[in-house]
Scaffold this motif. Structure first.
Motif, PDB file in Angstrom:
ATOM      1  N   LEU A  77       0.577  -1.474  -0.440  1.00 18.67           N
ATOM      2  CA  LEU A  77       0.068  -0.031  -0.296  1.00 18.67           C
ATOM      3  C   LEU A  77       1.072   1.363  -0.613  1.00 18.67           C
ATOM      4  O   LEU A  77       1.076   2.510  -0.831  1.00 18.67           O
ATOM      5  CB  LEU A  77      -0.806   0.206   1.145  1.00 18.67           C
ATOM      6  N   ALA A  78       2.105   1.112   0.361  1.00 14.27           N
ATOM      7  CA  ALA A  78       3.069   2.836   0.710  1.00 14.27           C
ATOM      8  C   ALA A  78       4.119   2.382  -0.778  1.00 14.27           C
ATOM      9  O   ALA A  78       4.397   3.301  -0.503  1.00 14.27           O
ATOM     10  CB  ALA A  78       3.788   2.425   2.305  1.00 14.27           C
ATOM     11  N   GLY A  79       3.982   1.252  -1.586  1.00 13.24           N
ATOM     12  CA  GLY A  79       4.575   1.742  -2.387  1.00 13.24           C
ATOM     13  C   GLY A  79       6.456   1.114  -1.766  1.00 13.24           C
ATOM     14  O   GLY A  79       6.794   1.764  -3.032  1.00 13.24           O
ATOM     15  N   GLU A  80       6.138   0.394  -0.720  1.00  9.07           N
ATOM     16  CA  GLU A  80       7.723   0.529  -0.570  1.00  9.07           C
ATOM     17  C   GLU A  80       8.284  -1.064  -1.102  1.00  9.07           C
ATOM     18  O   GLU A  80       8.153  -2.220  -0.188  1.00  9.07           O
ATOM     19  CB  GLU A  80       7.880   0.727   0.888  1.00  9.07           C
ATOM     20  N   TRP A  81       8.778  -0.824  -2.062  1.00 10.36           N
ATOM     21  CA  TRP A  81       8.511  -2.709  -2.941  1.00 10.36           C
ATOM     22  C   TRP A  81       9.767  -3.270  -2.838  1.00 10.36           C
ATOM     23  O   TRP A  81       9.664  -3.942  -2.430  1.00 10.36           O
ATOM     24  CB  TRP A  81       8.024  -1.913  -5.042  1.00 10.36           C
ATOM     25  N   ALA A  82      10.662  -2.541  -2.649  1.00 10.00           N
ATOM     26  CA  ALA A  82      11.654  -3.338  -1.991  1.00 10.00           C
ATOM     27  C   ALA A  82      11.666  -3.831  -0.358  1.00 10.00           C
ATOM     28  O   ALA A  82      12.047  -5.033  -0.448  1.00 10.00           O
ATOM     29  CB  ALA A  82      13.352  -2.427  -1.569  1.00 10.00           C
ATOM     30  N   MET A  83      11.200  -3.445   0.250  1.00 14.32           N
ATOM     31  CA  MET A  83      11.262  -3.755   1.745  1.00 14.32           C
ATOM     32  C   MET A  83      10.119  -4.814   1.552  1.00 14.32           C
ATOM     33  O   MET A  83       9.585  -5.793   1.997  1.00 14.32           O
ATOM     34  CB  MET A  83      10.210  -2.197   2.163  1.00 14.32           C
ATOM     35  N   PHE A  84       8.510  -4.938   0.311  1.00  8.27           N
ATOM     36  CA  PHE A  84       7.765  -5.781   0.097  1.00  8.27           C
ATOM     37  C   PHE A  84       8.591  -6.553  -0.315  1.00  8.27           C
ATOM     38  O   PHE A  84       8.675  -8.270   0.118  1.00  8.27           O
ATOM     39  CB  PHE A  84       6.846  -5.130  -1.179  1.00  8.27           C
ATOM     40  N   ARG A  85       9.596  -7.050  -1.330  1.00  2.67           N
ATOM     41  CA  ARG A  85      10.482  -7.876  -1.236  1.00  2.67           C
ATOM     42  C   ARG A  85      11.210  -8.556  -0.948  1.00  2.67           C
ATOM     43  O   ARG A  85      11.748  -9.682  -0.155  1.00  2.67           O
ATOM     44  CB  ARG A  85      11.288  -7.706  -3.616  1.00  2.67           C
ATOM     45  N   ASN A  86      11.785  -7.590   0.228  1.00  8.60           N
ATOM     46  CA  ASN A  86      12.324  -7.887   1.024  1.00  8.60           C
ATOM     47  C   ASN A  86      11.797  -9.136   2.441  1.00  8.60           C
ATOM     48  O   ASN A  86      12.111 -10.352   3.106  1.00  8.60           O
ATOM     49  CB  ASN A  86      13.260  -6.947   2.411  1.00  8.60           C
ATOM     50  N   ALA A  87      10.252  -9.374   2.525  1.00 10.08           N
ATOM     51  CA  ALA A  87       9.306  -9.265   3.755  1.00 10.08           C
ATOM     52  C   ALA A  87       8.722 -10.906   2.696  1.00 10.08           C
ATOM     53  O   ALA A  87       8.676 -12.003   3.171  1.00 10.08           O
ATOM     54  CB  ALA A  87       8.031  -8.639   3.781  1.00 10.08           C
ATOM     55  N   ILE A  88       8.721 -10.772   1.150  1.00  4.70           N
ATOM     56  CA  ILE A  88       8.492 -12.018   0.349  1.00  4.70           C
ATOM     57  C   ILE A  88       9.351 -12.878   0.933  1.00  4.70           C
ATOM     58  O   ILE A  88       8.788 -14.190   1.628  1.00  4.70           O
ATOM     59  CB  ILE A  88       8.289 -11.625  -0.722  1.00  4.70           C
ATOM     60  N   SER A  89      10.576 -13.021   0.911  1.00  5.22           N
ATOM     61  CA  SER A  89      12.129 -13.386   0.644  1.00  5.22           C
ATOM     62  C   SER A  89      12.018 -13.863   2.327  1.00  5.22           C
ATOM     63  O   SER A  89      12.030 -15.109   3.104  1.00  5.22           O
ATOM     64  CB  SER A  89      13.126 -12.687   0.841  1.00  5.22           C
ATOM     65  N   HIS A  90      11.644 -13.772   3.577  1.00  8.01           N
ATOM     66  CA  HIS A  90      11.248 -13.613   4.554  1.00  8.01           C
ATOM     67  C   HIS A  90      10.340 -14.673   5.217  1.00  8.01           C
ATOM     68  O   HIS A  90      10.092 -15.533   5.951  1.00  8.01           O
ATOM     69  CB  HIS A  90      11.015 -12.462   5.925  1.00  8.01           C
TER      70      HIS A  90
END
Ligand SMILES: Nc1ncnc2c1ncn2[C@@H]1O[C@H](COP(=O)(O)OP(=O)(O)OP(=O)(O)O)[C@@H](O)[C@H]1O
Ligand SMILES: [Mg+2]
Lengths: 358, 276
Positions: free
Chosen positions: A213-226
C-alpha cells in the motif's frame, strides 16, 4: 402452493438470493455470539480458578494492605461473581481484555501487534496448501495406482510424519544458510525493520499488505523473502492434509452416475473432472480447508519460534511461562473467536456451494 | 439399413470377490427402428446399453466380436472418436435421474452445456434451444426449471429433463434406459409419441430398455429378452404373445389381463439351463 405441477417446490433457488443470504448471515451471527459468550465464561472461570492472585501479580509482594485493597476494588474483584462476569463480558465486547502483566500494555493492543503476523503467515500457508494440495489430490484420484498417485501419497505422508521444527530447521539451513536464496528468521532484515517502523503507516499490521500500500517495493520483496520459508513449511503440512482429503473426495465423486452422464454428453475428460466432479468435491473440501486454516491461525508455536516470527502462538506461550494470566486468557479468547468465525464462514460458504444445504 | 450391429458382446468385471460376467455374448442389430430390451433387474440391460458408448468403468471390460455404428468400428475407435460420437450421434437417457444429474449444477447449465461447450453457441441461443427441448417433453414453466437444481425436481420431472437433455443434439441413436418409469400414463404417452416421431420422421434408431414387457410389446418393433447377461429370445413385438421361451412366457404370465380370470400369481420359473 402453485397449481402448476411442473413448478419445482419454491423452497430455494427462486426466492431472490438476498433475503435467504441475509437470514443465513443472521443465524450465523447469533450462533457466533452465543459461542463467544460461552468462551468468555470458560476463560472467566479459568481466570478465577488458577492459583495466581491477580491483585498480587499487579501490586507485588511488598504492597501495603491499603494498596492491595485499592487495586482489588479497581479490578472490580469485590463485586459478586455474576457482576464480575458481566463486567468482564462488557469489557471484552468493547475490546478491553485487561492489561498484560508482562508487557504492561493492554492485551488487546498486544494482540493487534502480534495477530497480523500470524494471519499473514497462516493465509499464505493455506493458499499454498490449497493451490498445491487440491490439484495434487485431483491428479492422484484420476490416476490411482500410478507413479503420480504414489508421489502424491509419499509427499503427503512425509508432511504428516515429519516434525515441523525439524523441517523448519532443515529448510532454514539449506535455503538461507547454504544457498542464501531467502531471508533468515524474522519478518524483515534488520535494516528494513527499522525503516518499516518509521516509514510505513501500519494499516493492517501485515507487512506484505502495508508495504504494498505504501509502495515500498524493496521492503515488500524483502518481506516476501522472509515469509516464504515459514509459510512453505506450514503450508506443507496443510497441503498434505488437503491433498489426501481431495483425493478421497474425488475418488468418491468419480464413481457417481452424474459423471457418466457428463461423459455420455461427450464432455472432455478434463471438464468431467475439473468442473463436474470438482464442484461436488468443493462441498466437503471447504470444511477441510477451513479447519486447516483455523488451526494455522492459532499460531504455530514451533514454527514461530524457529523463524523468530512474532505471532500469536509465541505471544500466548511466552505469557503462559511468565504467569501472565490476562494475556493468556485474552489470547485464548481471540483464538477462540477466530476459530469460531472461520468455521462459521466455512459453514456459510458450504451452504452457498451446496444447493441441497440451503 | 443397419445403424448398429453388435456381435458377441461381453462385459466382465474382475472384482476382489471374483469375476462377474454382466453381459455374456449378446448379439443384435438395429436399423432405424425401435428395439426393446427387457429382463429382470441385474440381467445386463444397462451394461449392454453403456457398452455401445464404451462407458463401462474399470474394472469392467468390454469385449465384442463386432460392434459397428454407422460404419465406425466402436471397438477400435480412439477415445477422441468416441467422444465425437457421444452426445452428438449417440445419446443415452440415464436410468435414474436422481443420481444421473449433477447435484450442484443448475438444470439450465446441464442442458446447455453441450450446446455451448461443443457447438459453441451463445448463452442466449443455447438457452432458447434448451427451453424448447423442455417444452417438447411437456414441461410447463421451463424458465423456472432451468433455474432449479436436481433435488428440487420430482422423479418424473427429472426423467423428462434427462430425455430433453439427450434429445437436444438430435442423435442418430438413442439408448433410453427406463426413460418413462416415473411418469404418469398421460405424460408417458406424450413422451413415447415424441420418441416415436423421431424414429419415424428423422430415422433415429432407438434402444428402449424397460422392465415392462407389456409397454415394450406395444411400443417397440422388436424385443430382446435378456436373462443373466444373455439374450434368451428375440422376437417381433407383434408376436410377443407367441413367445416360446419359458422365461419370456413367465414374464408374460406376470401381466394381469383385464377381464381375465383371477389365478394366483405364478412365481417366475428360472431353469438353470437358460443361463447356459
Ligand atoms: N462395478 C461392478 N462390479 C461388479 N459387478 C457389476 C458392476 N456393475 C454392474 N455389475 C453387475 O452387472 C450386472 C448387470 O447390471 P445392469 O445394471 O446391466 O442390470 P440391469 O438389467 O440394467 O438391471 P436394472 O433393471 O436393475 O437396471 C448386475 O448383475 C451387476 O451385479
Ligand atoms: Mg439398469
Amino acid at each position: 402452493m402453485t397449481a402448476d405441477p411442473d413448478t419445482p417446490a419454491p423452497s430455494a433457488g427462486f426466492l431472490s438470493g438476498l433475503p435467504r443470504l441475509l437470514r443465513l448471515i443472521g443465524g450465523t451471527a447469533l450462533t457466533l455470539a452465543i459461542t463467544i459468550l460461552g468462551l468468555l465464561l470458560v476463560t472467566f472461570v479459568i481466570g478465577r480458578v488458577v492459583p495466581i492472585d491477580p491483585v498480587l501479580a499487579i501490586v507485588g509482594e511488598r504492597a501495603t494492605t491499603e494498596q492491595y485493597e485499592a487495586t482489588r476494588v479497581a479490578l472490580g474483584l469485590d463485586e459478586p461473581m455474576w457482576k464480575q462476569f458481566a463486567i468482564y463480558v462488557g469489557n471484552a465486547v468493547q475490546g478491553d481484555l485487561g492489561q498484560s502483566l508482562r508487557t504492561k500494555r493492554e492485551v488487546a493492543d498486544d494482540i493487534i501487534r502480534y495477530f497480523p503476523a500470524t494471519l499473514e503467515l497462516a493465509t499464505l500457508a493455506t493458499l499454498f496448501g490449497v493451490l498445491v494440495g487440491v490439484p495434487a489430490g485431483v491428479l492422484a484420484a484420476t490416476r490411482p495406482g500410478t507413479w503420480v498417485d504414489q508421489i502424491v501419497r509419499i509427499v503427503g505422508l512425509m508432511g504428516y510424519s515429519m516434525p515441523v521444527f525439524w523441517l523448519g530447521l532443515l529448510a532454514l539451513l539449506v535455503f538461507y544458510g547454504i544457498l542464501g536464496w531467502v531471508g533468515g528468521p524474522g519478518r524483515l532484515d534488520a535494516g528494513f525493520s527499522m525503516m518499516f517502523e518509521l516509514d510505513v503507516p501500519p494499516r493492517t499490521g501485515m507487512i506484505l499488505i502495508d508495504t504494498a500500500l505504501a509502495g515500498e517495493w524493496a521492503m515488500f520483496r524483502n518481506a516476501i523473502s522472509h515469509i516464504i520459508l515459514p509459510s512453505a513449511v506450514l503450508g506443507y503440512t496443510s497441503m498434505a492434509y488437503i491433498s489426501r482429503m481431495t483425493r478421497s473426495f474425488m475418488m468418491n465423486e468419480l464413481g457417481q452416475e452424474y459423471i457418466t452422464t457428463a461423459r455420455v454428453k461427450g464432455m472432455p475428460e478434463w471438464r468431467v473432472v475439473w468442473v463436474h466432479a470438482l464442484k461436488n468435491v468443493m462441498v466437503p473440501l471447504i470444511t477441510v480447508i477451513a479447519l486447516s486454516y483455523a488451526y494455522l491461525l492459532e499460531g504455530s508455536v514451533l514454527t514461530e519460534t524457529i523463524f523468530a516470527w512474532p505471532g500469536l502462538g509465541s505471544y500466548i506461550t511466552d505469557a503462559l511461562f511468565a504467569g501472565d494470566m490476562p494475556a493468556v486468557l485474552g489470547g485464548t479468547v481471540v483464538v477462540g473467536v477466530v476459530f469460531v468465525t472461520v468455521n462459521m464462514v466455512s459453514d456459510l460458504l458450504y451452504r452457498l456451494v451446496d444447493p441441497r444445504a440451503r | 439399413m443397419t445403424l448398429l450391429s453388435v456381435k458377441d458382446l461381453r462385459v466382465t468385471f474382475d472384482t476382489e470377490a471374483g469375476r462377474v460376467e454382466a453381459v455374456r455374448g449378446v448379439s443384435f442389430s438395429l436399423g432405424r427402428e425401435r428395439l426393446g430390451i427387457v429382463g429382470e433387474s441385474g440381467s445386463g440391460k444397462t451394461m449392454t446399453g453403456r457398452s455401445v458408448l464404451r462407458l463401462i468403468r474399470p474394472p469392467g471390460r468390454i469385449e465384442a466380436a463386432e460392434m459397428v455404428f454407422d460404419g465406425t468400428d466402436l471397438m477400435r475407435a480412439s477415445e477422441r472418436e468416441m467422444r465425437a460420437l457421444r452426445g452428438q450421434r449417440i445419446a443415452m437417457v440415464m436410468q435414474d435421474p436422481k443420481y444421473s444429474l449433477n447435484p450442484v449444477m443448475k438444470i439450465g447449465a446441464q442442458l446447455t452445456e453441450g450446446l455451448r461447450r461443443r457447438d459453441g453457441l451463445s448463452a442466449k441461443v443455447a438457452r432458447e434451444k434448451a427451453i424448447e427441448a423442455l417444452e417438447a417433453v411437456q414441461i410447463r414453466g421451463p424458465e423456472r426449471v432451468m433455474e432449479a437444481y436436481p433435488h428440487e425436481l420430482s422423479g418424473g420431472m427429472g426423467q423428462r429433463v434427462m430425455i430433453a437433455m439427450m434429445l437436444i443434439p438430435n442423435p442418430d441413436l438413442l439408448i433410453a434406459d427406463e426413460p418413462t418409469s416415473a411418469l404418469d400414463v398421460t405424460v408417458q404417452a406424450e413422451v413415447l409419441s415424441i420418441l416415436d416421431g423421431l424414429v419415424r420422421d428423422r430415422g433415429m434408431g432407438l434402444i428402449f430398455i424397460s422392465h415392462d414387457l407389456r409397454l415394450v410389446g406395444r411400443f417397440c418393433d422388436r424385443v430382446l429378452v435378456m436373462y443373466k447377461g444373455r439374450v434368451v429370445e428375440e422376437l417381433e413385438a407383434k408376436n410377443l404373445m407367441q413367445a416360446e421361451h419359458p422365461y419370456t412366457r413367465g414374464l408374460l404370465n406376470c401381466l394381469p389381463r383385464i377381464g381375465g380370470e383371477r389365478a394366483p400369481l405364478p412365481g417366475l420359473d428360472r431353469a438353470a439351463e437358460w443361463a447356459e
